[in-house]
Structures are given as C-alpha cells and as structure tokens.
Design an enzyme around this catalytic site. Sequence first.
Site, PDB file in Angstrom:
ATOM      1  N   SER A  65     -21.915  41.608  -1.739  1.00 12.36           N
ATOM      2  CA  SER A  65     -21.148  40.355  -1.728  1.00 12.36           C
ATOM      3  C   SER A  65     -20.017  40.397  -2.748  1.00 12.36           C
ATOM      4  O   SER A  65     -20.087  41.094  -3.759  1.00 12.36           O
ATOM      5  CB  SER A  65     -22.058  39.170  -2.053  1.00 12.36           C
ATOM      6  OG  SER A  65     -23.124  39.080  -1.141  1.00 12.36           O
TER       7      SER A  65
HETATM    8  N1  SAH Z   1     -27.458  40.652  -1.936  1.00 10.72           N
HETATM    9  C1  SAH Z   1     -26.789  41.818  -1.417  1.00 10.72           C
HETATM   10  C2  SAH Z   1     -25.865  41.437  -0.270  1.00 10.72           C
HETATM   11  C3  SAH Z   1     -26.167  42.271   0.900  1.00 10.72           C
HETATM   12  S1  SAH Z   1     -25.488  41.712   2.435  1.00 10.72           S
HETATM   13  C4  SAH Z   1     -26.062  42.566  -2.506  1.00 10.72           C
HETATM   14  O1  SAH Z   1     -26.049  42.104  -3.653  1.00 10.72           O
HETATM   15  O2  SAH Z   1     -25.552  43.652  -2.237  1.00 10.72           O
HETATM   16  C5  SAH Z   1     -26.903  40.926   3.156  1.00 10.72           C
HETATM   17  C6  SAH Z   1     -28.091  41.782   3.449  1.00 10.72           C
HETATM   18  O3  SAH Z   1     -29.004  40.998   4.191  1.00 10.72           O
HETATM   19  C7  SAH Z   1     -27.821  43.026   4.290  1.00 10.72           C
HETATM   20  O4  SAH Z   1     -28.235  44.165   3.579  1.00 10.72           O
HETATM   21  C8  SAH Z   1     -28.675  42.817   5.551  1.00 10.72           C
HETATM   22  O5  SAH Z   1     -29.252  44.000   6.057  1.00 10.72           O
HETATM   23  C9  SAH Z   1     -29.733  41.859   5.034  1.00 10.72           C
HETATM   24  N2  SAH Z   1     -30.405  41.058   6.068  1.00 10.72           N
HETATM   25  C10 SAH Z   1     -29.910  40.496   7.195  1.00 10.72           C
HETATM   26  N3  SAH Z   1     -30.871  39.822   7.852  1.00 10.72           N
HETATM   27  C11 SAH Z   1     -32.015  39.960   7.124  1.00 10.72           C
HETATM   28  C12 SAH Z   1     -33.348  39.490   7.295  1.00 10.72           C
HETATM   29  N4  SAH Z   1     -33.706  38.723   8.322  1.00 10.72           N
HETATM   30  N5  SAH Z   1     -34.257  39.818   6.356  1.00 10.72           N
HETATM   31  C13 SAH Z   1     -33.931  40.595   5.285  1.00 10.72           C
HETATM   32  N6  SAH Z   1     -32.673  41.067   5.078  1.00 10.72           N
HETATM   33  C14 SAH Z   1     -31.726  40.756   5.981  1.00 10.72           C
END
Ligand code: SAH
Length: 218
Positions: A65
């Site tokens: 993010s």
């Molecule tokens: N918090 C992360 C942001 C990653 S983007 C950071 O600091 O880098 C959001 C993430 O949510 C992605 O890696 C995606 O694979 C995950 N995601 C999407 N749907 C999900 C679900 N139902 N359960 C767990 N993770 C999920």
Amino acid sequence: MLGTERIFTRRRAALVADLRAKGIRNDRVLEAIGHIAREKFIEPGLRDHAYEDKALPIGLKQTISQPFTVAYQTELLDPKVGETVLEVGTGSGYQAAVLCEMGARVYSVERHYALSVRSQKLLHSLGYRAFLRVGDGAAGWENCAPFDGILVTCAAVEIPHALLHQLKVPGGRLIIPVGDRSGQTMTRWERTGLDQFEKSELGLFRFVPLVSERAVRQ
Ligand code: SAH
C-alpha cells in the site's frame, strides 16, 4: 553500501515530513514509519522508489500500500501497546511491521502462500514477531479473537460479518475500505455492544480487491 543506507534514511525522514504535511497527526504512527526500512519490503529493482508516496507491485498482481494509506489506516485504528490486532492481507508485510513497531500483538492473514512465506521470513529477520497464516481473511481468525482492532488492506465489496463479530466488546474497531473496483470508501466500525456498532465513513481510496466467497451484503 553505507551511502545507500544514508540515502534511504534521508528519504525516510522526508517521507515522514510529507505524511505529516498531508495530515497524519499521530506521532506514534509517524515514528513507526520513520523506523522501518520500506525498501526491504520491495523488490530490489524498485527500491529506488521505496520512499515515494506510492503503492508498488510486490508480485502476484498485489501491491504494497501507498505510505499515506498505511499511515491513514493505522491512525484510524490507533493501536495501543499490547493490543491485539488482526490484519487481513499481509502482502509485503510492511503494514504488519508498522503495527508491531507500535507495540501491538499482530495476527495477519494472506490468501497467497508465497507472499505469506516471504513476509514471515522478512518480518522475523527484522525482529518482528507477527503471527501469520495463509487463508481467507474474510473469515477472520476465530481461534485468536476477540481483537482490539482489525485492519483490512484489500477492498471489500461487502462487509465480512465474521470480522465485526471478532471485535472486542466494547471498543474493538474495524478499519476496512468498502467499494468496488472503481473506488472504495474507508470505513471505521466500532463495536459498542454485543450487537451494536458505530460506523463512520471517511476518505476515498483504491485498493486491490479482497477475494473471498464469504463476504456478504451489508
Ligand atoms: N498490507 C499489505 C498490502 C497488501 S495488498 C502490505 O503492507 O504490503 C492486499 C493483500 O490482500 C494482497 O496481498 C492480497 O493477496 C490479499 N488478499 C486479498 N483477499 C484476501 C483474503 N480474502 N484473505 C487474505 N488476504 C487477501
């Protein structure tokens, strides 16, 4: 090498100043961001961009993010030292590191095995003890509930009700971007009683989607 470290340290301080100028007020959030080497959460080829206020690709069509978004969500959550926090969407592990740095006990669920394993290793190598699990975060983490806070870092079209019911009574809060691919409204829920919640809607954001069978209509 020392030169590169110095450049990153300077850019990190500039990013913190930028986030403050953009309205982030919580000093504990800014301090955490000021401590964490964001370049380590990013693929080597993109490290030069680590301190721009931008989301960056981390593989598997996912992103780390944007720093403003991390700061904004963390400020809304306002995790206190010793509080238990669940993150949905571990991704790069950066947001989990921010929560650990602020003294929270962190649980984080990611649906992609490869991302979870990589983040687990990285977080441990940096000395952070987050509990990571692979699975559908829309189901929360029943065994470890209730949580003082739940922070969702992917966009939900509908609120996963399991998350609301894993908040501590009273005072547990859920920060979740809600909306479709065109954009999402940051939403904060606070559990005020067993079946009572206070909801506030905040700014507009754009996240990668939460992928789940479990999200039910609000
Ligand atoms: N918090 C992360 C942001 C990653 S983007 C950071 O600091 O880098 C959001 C993430 O949510 C992605 O890696 C995606 O694979 C995950 N995601 C999407 N749907 C999900 C679900 N139902 N359960 C767990 N993770 C999920």
